[in-house]
Design an enzyme around this catalytic site. Structure first.
Site, PDB file in Angstrom:
ATOM      1  N   ASP A  10       0.879  -1.177   0.000  1.00 38.35           N
ATOM      2  CA  ASP A  10       0.000   0.000   0.000  1.00 38.35           C
ATOM      3  C   ASP A  10       0.912   1.221   0.000  1.00 38.35           C
ATOM      4  O   ASP A  10       2.132   1.100   0.190  1.00 38.35           O
ATOM      5  CB  ASP A  10      -0.882  -0.014   1.261  1.00 38.35           C
ATOM      6  CG  ASP A  10      -1.800   1.203   1.341  1.00 38.35           C
ATOM      7  OD1 ASP A  10      -2.421   1.546   0.315  1.00 38.35           O
ATOM      8  OD2 ASP A  10      -1.889   1.826   2.412  1.00 38.35           O
ATOM      9  N   SER A  11       0.295   2.398  -0.176  1.00 41.63           N
ATOM     10  CA  SER A  11       1.085   3.629  -0.115  1.00 41.63           C
ATOM     11  C   SER A  11       1.586   3.910   1.305  1.00 41.63           C
ATOM     12  O   SER A  11       2.472   4.728   1.484  1.00 41.63           O
ATOM     13  CB  SER A  11       0.223   4.808  -0.553  1.00 41.63           C
ATOM     14  OG  SER A  11      -0.828   4.988   0.376  1.00 41.63           O
ATOM     15  N   GLY A  43      -3.118   8.613  -3.769  1.00 42.30           N
ATOM     16  CA  GLY A  43      -4.435   8.889  -4.361  1.00 42.30           C
ATOM     17  C   GLY A  43      -4.573  10.231  -5.045  1.00 42.30           C
ATOM     18  O   GLY A  43      -5.509  10.452  -5.799  1.00 42.30           O
ATOM     19  N   CYS A  73      -4.462  -1.717  -1.744  1.00 43.12           N
ATOM     20  CA  CYS A  73      -4.641  -0.288  -1.978  1.00 43.12           C
ATOM     21  C   CYS A  73      -5.664  -0.115  -3.105  1.00 43.12           C
ATOM     22  O   CYS A  73      -5.477  -0.655  -4.201  1.00 43.12           O
ATOM     23  CB  CYS A  73      -3.301   0.313  -2.389  1.00 43.12           C
ATOM     24  SG  CYS A  73      -3.398   2.031  -2.894  1.00 43.12           S
ATOM     25  N   GLU A 154      -2.582   8.874   8.258  1.00 40.87           N
ATOM     26  CA  GLU A 154      -1.137   8.573   8.323  1.00 40.87           C
ATOM     27  C   GLU A 154      -0.504   9.279   9.527  1.00 40.87           C
ATOM     28  O   GLU A 154       0.458   8.794  10.104  1.00 40.87           O
ATOM     29  CB  GLU A 154      -0.423   9.009   7.036  1.00 40.87           C
ATOM     30  CG  GLU A 154      -0.652   8.089   5.845  1.00 40.87           C
ATOM     31  CD  GLU A 154       0.105   6.744   5.928  1.00 40.87           C
ATOM     32  OE1 GLU A 154       1.192   6.683   6.506  1.00 40.87           O
ATOM     33  OE2 GLU A 154      -0.458   5.741   5.413  1.00 40.87           O
ATOM     34  N   CYS A 187     -11.078   2.846   0.287  1.00 40.88           N
ATOM     35  CA  CYS A 187      -9.660   3.158   0.518  1.00 40.88           C
ATOM     36  C   CYS A 187      -9.277   2.371   1.756  1.00 40.88           C
ATOM     37  O   CYS A 187     -10.004   2.390   2.758  1.00 40.88           O
ATOM     38  CB  CYS A 187      -9.473   4.658   0.765  1.00 40.88           C
ATOM     39  SG  CYS A 187      -7.811   5.086   1.346  1.00 40.88           S
ATOM     40  N   HIS A 189      -7.236   2.846   3.965  1.00 42.67           N
ATOM     41  CA  HIS A 189      -7.013   3.632   5.186  1.00 42.67           C
ATOM     42  C   HIS A 189      -8.335   3.844   5.959  1.00 42.67           C
ATOM     43  O   HIS A 189      -8.299   4.076   7.169  1.00 42.67           O
ATOM     44  CB  HIS A 189      -6.461   5.019   4.836  1.00 42.67           C
ATOM     45  CG  HIS A 189      -5.000   5.043   4.505  1.00 42.67           C
ATOM     46  ND1 HIS A 189      -4.491   4.500   3.351  1.00 42.67           N
ATOM     47  CD2 HIS A 189      -3.931   5.568   5.176  1.00 42.67           C
ATOM     48  CE1 HIS A 189      -3.171   4.691   3.321  1.00 42.67           C
ATOM     49  NE2 HIS A 189      -2.817   5.337   4.420  1.00 42.67           N
TER      50      HIS A 189
HETATM   51  N1  DGL Z   1      -4.817   3.108   1.037  1.00 43.01           N
HETATM   52  C1  DGL Z   1      -4.848   3.519  -0.287  1.00 43.01           C
HETATM   53  C2  DGL Z   1      -6.128   3.253  -0.999  1.00 43.01           C
HETATM   54  O1  DGL Z   1      -6.744   2.261  -0.690  1.00 43.01           O
HETATM   55  C3  DGL Z   1      -4.012   4.679  -0.719  1.00 43.01           C
HETATM   56  C4  DGL Z   1      -4.366   6.005  -0.237  1.00 43.01           C
HETATM   57  C5  DGL Z   1      -3.418   7.067  -0.740  1.00 43.01           C
HETATM   58  O2  DGL Z   1      -2.214   6.856  -0.677  1.00 43.01           O
HETATM   59  O3  DGL Z   1      -3.897   8.114  -1.179  1.00 43.01           O
HETATM   60  O4  DGL Z   1      -6.536   3.957  -1.881  1.00 43.01           O
END
Ligand code: DGL
Length: 267
Positions: A10-11, A43, A73, A154, A187, A189
């Protein structure tokens, strides 16, 4: 049987929400997780940049001899799944959107009004909206990008007034105007703020793609006969040090001494 690890990425720390559900369902699998904390968020970046970053991570995971790659992600799954499958033909690559969309399709068939929230990349790809609307006649899926959520999460800004205001800022009008009954947390997150969303909209049903993907992983492992048969271990990598990433890894692995390996992939 295949005891090699499964690679997740993931990011940043969002994909850790998948690790929790995968280790519950598949406790014998070794897991290698990479969070690109030095370059998060993805994103709000262009498709080309997201593809370049995710290919660098796949190269790294392949060096670790993984048997499968899971894109934990939504932004990468929405923009780069086809690109990565084309580039790495010899390894199964699992995206996170299809299995969550299947769940939303069931709700849309029952007449629920579906809302999707995600990053700018995920929302502008229309990935969820297209799958659901093409599968259910008459479905009208509303969607909204919520770009401030990921940087706040984050930073560990989760259970407080700043996050509460951000949730209301993005969702009050969106949910009321579109009469949403089922909201897809598009997402990885966002499960970290699921309690906040539930408190504000107690009647809303939430779909969490990180729960759904573990079922899909299990299905593919069995179909390809590559299930592991041993006690599962976890290794965590990040491209930069982040206190919050360390804290979340410790929580998810239930191990306060777990090591985070730093691996900078930038050229
Ligand atoms: N967790 C990620 C997602 O599912 C990435 C979010 C991001 O880095 O903007 O989209």
């Amino acid at each position: 049987m295949d005891n090699r690890p499964i690679g997740f990425f993931d990011s940043g720390l969002g994909g850790l929400t998948c690790i929790a559900s995968v280790s519950r369902r598949l406790p014998h699998e070794d897991i290698i997780y990479f969070g690109d904390t030095a370059r998060t968020p993805y994103g709000s970046k262009s498709v080309k940049t997201i593809q370049r970053f995710s290919a660098e991570i796949c190269d790294f995971l392949l060096q670790k001899n993984v048997k499968m790659i899971v894109i934990a992600c939504n932004s990468v799954s929405a923009t780069s799944l086809g690109f990565l499958r084309e580039k790495y033909k010899d390894i199964p690559i699992v995206g996170i959107i299809e299995s969550a969309a299947e769940k939303a399709i069931d709700d849309a068939k029952e007449g629920n009004k579906i809302g999707i929230i995600g990053t700018k990349a995920t929302i502008s790809s229309m990935a969820y909206k297209n799958i659901i609307e093409q599968s259910v006649e008459g479905a009208d899926v509303a969607q909204k990008a919520c770009p401030a959520f990921v940087p706040l999460i984050e930073e560990g800004i989760i259970e407080n007034d700043i996050m509460n205001l951000s949730v209301k800022y993005y969702l009050d009008h969106f949910i009321a105007e579109n009469r949403i009954n089922t909201l897809v947390l598009g997402c990885t997150h966002y499960p970290f703020i699921a309690n906040n969303i539930k408190r504000n909209y107690p009647n809303l049903k939430l779909i969490d793609p990180s729960d759904e993907v573990s079922r899909q992983i299990e299905k593919i492992l069995k179909k390809k006969d590559i299930v592991a048969c041993k006690d599962g271990n976890k290794q965590f990598y990040a491209s930069d040090v982040s206190d919050n990433f360390i804290r979340m890894v410790q929580e998810i692995s239930e191990d306060t001494n777990i090591a985070i390996n730093i691996k900078d992939l930038a050229i």
